[in-house]
Design a protein around this motif. Sequence first.
Motif, PDB file in Angstrom:
ATOM      1  N   THR A  58       0.843  -1.198   0.000  1.00  0.00           N
ATOM      2  CA  THR A  58       0.000   0.000   0.000  1.00  0.00           C
ATOM      3  C   THR A  58       0.877   1.247   0.000  1.00  0.00           C
ATOM      4  O   THR A  58       2.065   1.185   0.323  1.00  0.00           O
ATOM      5  CB  THR A  58      -0.929   0.012   1.219  1.00  0.00           C
ATOM      6  OG1 THR A  58      -0.136   0.192   2.408  1.00  0.00           O
ATOM      7  CG2 THR A  58      -1.706  -1.296   1.323  1.00  0.00           C
ATOM      8  N   ASP A  60       1.155   3.569   2.059  1.00  0.00           N
ATOM      9  CA  ASP A  60       1.751   3.890   3.356  1.00  0.00           C
ATOM     10  C   ASP A  60       2.660   2.780   3.879  1.00  0.00           C
ATOM     11  O   ASP A  60       3.051   2.783   5.038  1.00  0.00           O
ATOM     12  CB  ASP A  60       0.678   4.212   4.385  1.00  0.00           C
ATOM     13  CG  ASP A  60      -0.261   3.050   4.650  1.00  0.00           C
ATOM     14  OD1 ASP A  60      -0.171   2.044   3.918  1.00  0.00           O
ATOM     15  OD2 ASP A  60      -1.084   3.142   5.573  1.00  0.00           O
ATOM     16  N   TYR A 175       6.269   8.960   6.500  1.00  0.00           N
ATOM     17  CA  TYR A 175       4.924   8.988   5.927  1.00  0.00           C
ATOM     18  C   TYR A 175       4.258  10.327   6.261  1.00  0.00           C
ATOM     19  O   TYR A 175       3.452  10.416   7.180  1.00  0.00           O
ATOM     20  CB  TYR A 175       4.101   7.806   6.453  1.00  0.00           C
ATOM     21  CG  TYR A 175       2.669   7.768   5.967  1.00  0.00           C
ATOM     22  CD1 TYR A 175       2.358   8.057   4.652  1.00  0.00           C
ATOM     23  CD2 TYR A 175       1.632   7.429   6.845  1.00  0.00           C
ATOM     24  CE1 TYR A 175       1.045   8.022   4.205  1.00  0.00           C
ATOM     25  CE2 TYR A 175       0.315   7.388   6.400  1.00  0.00           C
ATOM     26  CZ  TYR A 175       0.035   7.684   5.082  1.00  0.00           C
ATOM     27  OH  TYR A 175      -1.270   7.652   4.638  1.00  0.00           O
ATOM     28  N   ARG A 177       1.784  13.332   6.511  1.00  0.00           N
ATOM     29  CA  ARG A 177       0.329  13.313   6.408  1.00  0.00           C
ATOM     30  C   ARG A 177      -0.279  14.354   7.332  1.00  0.00           C
ATOM     31  O   ARG A 177       0.396  14.859   8.236  1.00  0.00           O
ATOM     32  CB  ARG A 177      -0.224  11.930   6.773  1.00  0.00           C
ATOM     33  CG  ARG A 177       0.032  11.522   8.220  1.00  0.00           C
ATOM     34  CD  ARG A 177      -0.248  10.058   8.462  1.00  0.00           C
ATOM     35  NE  ARG A 177      -0.089   9.663   9.851  1.00  0.00           N
ATOM     36  CZ  ARG A 177       1.083   9.387  10.421  1.00  0.00           C
ATOM     37  NH1 ARG A 177       2.208   9.475   9.724  1.00  0.00           N
ATOM     38  NH2 ARG A 177       1.143   9.025  11.690  1.00  0.00           N
ATOM     39  N   ASP A 179      -2.986  14.573  10.130  1.00  0.00           N
ATOM     40  CA  ASP A 179      -3.636  13.640  11.060  1.00  0.00           C
ATOM     41  C   ASP A 179      -4.909  14.299  11.603  1.00  0.00           C
ATOM     42  O   ASP A 179      -4.912  14.880  12.685  1.00  0.00           O
ATOM     43  CB  ASP A 179      -2.660  13.294  12.181  1.00  0.00           C
ATOM     44  CG  ASP A 179      -3.216  12.252  13.137  1.00  0.00           C
ATOM     45  OD1 ASP A 179      -4.221  11.607  12.781  1.00  0.00           O
ATOM     46  OD2 ASP A 179      -2.645  12.093  14.238  1.00  0.00           O
ATOM     47  N   ASP A 186      -6.945  10.352   7.644  1.00  0.00           N
ATOM     48  CA  ASP A 186      -5.660  11.009   7.433  1.00  0.00           C
ATOM     49  C   ASP A 186      -5.442  11.225   5.934  1.00  0.00           C
ATOM     50  O   ASP A 186      -5.818  10.372   5.118  1.00  0.00           O
ATOM     51  CB  ASP A 186      -4.516  10.160   7.984  1.00  0.00           C
ATOM     52  CG  ASP A 186      -4.554  10.063   9.500  1.00  0.00           C
ATOM     53  OD1 ASP A 186      -5.380  10.767  10.109  1.00  0.00           O
ATOM     54  OD2 ASP A 186      -3.777   9.270  10.058  1.00  0.00           O
ATOM     55  N   PRO A 188      -2.404  11.945   3.118  1.00  0.00           N
ATOM     56  CA  PRO A 188      -0.967  12.081   2.864  1.00  0.00           C
ATOM     57  C   PRO A 188      -0.654  13.425   2.212  1.00  0.00           C
ATOM     58  O   PRO A 188      -1.501  14.008   1.520  1.00  0.00           O
ATOM     59  CB  PRO A 188      -0.668  10.920   1.907  1.00  0.00           C
ATOM     60  CG  PRO A 188      -1.815   9.969   2.068  1.00  0.00           C
ATOM     61  CD  PRO A 188      -2.999  10.820   2.382  1.00  0.00           C
ATOM     62  N   ALA A 203      -4.604   7.039   1.741  1.00  0.00           N
ATOM     63  CA  ALA A 203      -3.834   6.017   1.044  1.00  0.00           C
ATOM     64  C   ALA A 203      -4.511   4.667   1.013  1.00  0.00           C
ATOM     65  O   ALA A 203      -4.388   3.926   0.048  1.00  0.00           O
ATOM     66  CB  ALA A 203      -2.458   5.885   1.693  1.00  0.00           C
ATOM     67  N   THR A 204      -5.242   4.289   2.056  1.00  0.00           N
ATOM     68  CA  THR A 204      -5.749   2.918   2.140  1.00  0.00           C
ATOM     69  C   THR A 204      -7.256   2.833   2.296  1.00  0.00           C
ATOM     70  O   THR A 204      -7.802   1.757   2.399  1.00  0.00           O
ATOM     71  CB  THR A 204      -5.108   2.179   3.325  1.00  0.00           C
ATOM     72  OG1 THR A 204      -5.388   2.875   4.541  1.00  0.00           O
ATOM     73  CG2 THR A 204      -3.613   2.088   3.139  1.00  0.00           C
TER      74      THR A 204
END
Length: 230
Positions: A58, A60, A175, A177, A179, A186, A188, A203-204
């Motif tokens: 992934t 991240d 990483y 990002r 937050d 979050d 990125p 990202a995910t």
Amino acid sequence: MRPIPAALASALFAIGVTGCDTAPSEQPVEPSPSPVEAEMITVEGRIMEGTECPVLVTPDGGRYALALGEADFGPGDYVRFTGPRAQASVCMEGEATLTPDYIESIDPPARDRDPARAGGIALDVAYVTGAWAAKGVDATCDRPDFEISESPGAIVIETRVNGTPETARVVLGDYPRIDWDDPLPDTPIEARGPDGLAVLRPATDAAYDPMEIAGHRIAGDGAVFVKCAG
């Protein structure tokens, strides 16, 4: 006929009763346990060669082994993958082994397609702090879209998210990002070009519902902002 002794008669009667008239005892039957429902996971990333099985990496850095079977995907493909965690697997790499329920090819984020688009610049405090406005012909620093400042123990962004004032922590390092507080995901961030800062979609989170930062939609390759002078 010779008479049967009373003791013997009582014994035979008892045998007859227990042998013929007593119904077999019934044992209680316990209900079968319900099967455990498999946990479904949706992730996105690039498929890479693994030791035993292909591995999904992934954006991240998460890693999942894939039991692809006859799925028409392989190393090099960037995909969104939905499937359950395998209860047992020969695959030894990653956080879990996933079996496919649904796979689709999707466009990768800019930094995955071409790392040079990130400008080759590592984000640090000096780069991110300041006032930022969306890049474009309508960009104006008279009313910046957000401001990032350094406070004791944290780097903080102040802006509007989906029309609501928000303050969040900016995380740098491996990483970078923003937050955000729950329930916001979050986002990125990366350097874009020599002077830009891109805010990317999560990202995910494949079920991502596009959010807006200061009225700018964060989707696809994200939104790019430039730092205001001063």
